[in-house]
Design a protein around this motif. Sequence first.
Motif, short mmCIF file in Angstrom:
data_model
loop_
_atom_site.label_atom_id
_atom_site.label_comp_id
_atom_site.label_asym_id
_atom_site.label_seq_id
_atom_site.Cartn_x
_atom_site.Cartn_y
_atom_site.Cartn_z
N VAL A 1 0.86 -1.18 0.00
CA VAL A 1 0.00 0.00 0.00
C VAL A 1 0.90 1.23 0.00
O VAL A 1 1.74 1.40 0.88
N ASP A 2 0.72 2.09 -0.98
CA ASP A 2 1.57 3.27 -1.13
C ASP A 2 0.91 4.45 -0.43
O ASP A 2 0.08 5.15 -1.00
N LEU A 3 1.26 4.65 0.83
CA LEU A 3 0.74 5.80 1.56
C LEU A 3 1.67 6.12 2.71
O LEU A 3 2.44 5.29 3.17
N ALA A 4 1.63 7.34 3.20
CA ALA A 4 2.44 7.77 4.33
C ALA A 4 1.58 8.67 5.21
O ALA A 4 1.60 9.90 5.08
N PRO A 5 0.79 8.11 6.11
CA PRO A 5 -0.05 8.93 6.99
C PRO A 5 0.77 9.92 7.79
O PRO A 5 1.93 9.66 8.13
N ALA A 6 0.16 11.05 8.11
CA ALA A 6 0.89 12.12 8.81
C ALA A 6 1.43 11.66 10.16
O ALA A 6 2.51 12.06 10.57
N ARG A 7 0.66 10.80 10.85
CA ARG A 7 1.09 10.38 12.18
C ARG A 7 1.93 9.11 12.16
O ARG A 7 2.25 8.57 13.21
N GLU A 8 2.26 8.63 10.99
CA GLU A 8 3.05 7.42 10.90
C GLU A 8 4.46 7.66 11.39
O GLU A 8 5.08 8.68 11.11
N ARG A 9 5.00 6.71 12.15
CA ARG A 9 6.41 6.75 12.53
C ARG A 9 6.89 5.32 12.77
O ARG A 9 6.09 4.42 13.00
N VAL A 10 8.20 5.15 12.70
CA VAL A 10 8.78 3.83 12.94
C VAL A 10 8.82 3.57 14.43
O VAL A 10 9.32 4.39 15.20
N LEU A 11 8.29 2.44 14.85
CA LEU A 11 8.21 2.11 16.26
C LEU A 11 9.46 1.36 16.70
O LEU A 11 9.91 0.45 16.00
N PRO A 12 10.03 1.72 17.83
CA PRO A 12 11.22 1.00 18.30
C PRO A 12 10.86 -0.41 18.72
O PRO A 12 9.74 -0.70 19.16
#
Length: 423
Positions: free
Chosen positions: A44-55
């Motif tokens: 799925v090609d998307l980048a939500p504003a609140r997306e972040r990489v989780l540790p």
Amino acid sequence: MKRRAAWIVAAALGVVALCLGVAEARARAQVRRELSSPLFAAPVDLAPARERVLPRSDAPRPLPMRPVLRIDGGDGLAPPFGRLADVAPSRSGDTLYVLDEMEARVSAFGRDGRFLFAFGRKGRGPGEFLRPTHLLVLPWSGAVGVWDADAQRLTLHAPDGARPRVANPAAGHRTTASKTVRRLAAFDGGFVMEVHADPLLVGPDGQAGALVRLDTALAAADTLVRFAVAGVRATHVETAAGSSATTWLNPPVFSPAPSWDLLRDGTVVFAPGGPAEAYRIGAGGAARVRWARAPGRVTRQDRLRRLAGEIDTGLMRVPPVPPTVLEALHRRFFAHVRPAVTGVLATPGGEVWARRFDTEASWEGHARTWDRAGWDGSARTPVRVPPRFRPLRISGSHVYGIAFDDTYVDRVEVYPLSEAGAE
């Protein structure tokens, strides 16, 4: 003479080093080739504003060692279990349905684990199954559905197991002879179906899968997501007049495989298996969470544990040969890169659980540790499930799944969700 012997030894060592170097370079090239395949690309090609990489956290919180409910087959009036495939609670939660794939039977138990009734058997007629793999309870009627992967049909029963009615979810979508529907699940407004390309019609490099939403009449409404799958090689031969045989060569062992879960409101939680990420697909679009985990290589120990597990469970029968020889003979059947996610579950409270890869806990690669995250991008404490327990679904405030003992005899276990620290 001594100098000549030294030259011979040095030359032999050089040849060995060269061979090892070539083998290592070839292994690295195979890893790069696998990582560049669509299996390790985000579907799925998307980048939500609140997306972040989780540790990634290495301090999981364990589920309690004792389940609130444990059901053993053959206990009292209950028929003995063979190989369990799925469990599902009724709409009210008063009944727990247990699907036995080996016996082609569904057993029903009360809230206290008391056996109530059973239905189903091997066969092709109404109320009979060839290889049942999934249960689904229809939210709008309470009917119990059994998905038969070999027959490619859905059989719907009344909550008491009576009045079986056969339905074909692939009608009007794909031919049922291709056996491409892998799974079916129900939500308040219809169904979601996982369908794969027909290996008899599409080569391994061109095969793909999709999640398709169906309405309550099992008619296709729309496609939610398309994803890559590890290609299957298949050949079909007409052996004689009126008979035929199809040979399937499964994809490489430990290759990434998609997993998904469905909530009652129709929200789908999907993990492609290659990248360490999960998607929430609902009426408002899609969102994504990702964990800081790079794909790892499948090790020799991974292969040895897998082979040992298949031999112990009777899935593989081989002559008594050293494990090292067996591993070398079967190495070409294994993928080179581990899947990042080997299972995904969704909680009604808005969490996603993603299972890690680990052959020390399970020869299949199913880790005991599940990473957790909220869809607002917040990391939650991972959960570590008891040994030999495989969670299958989260409903209400409980985790339902299947466990097995030292002799691989299956049983049903239910654990409280609150003690895992889930919100």
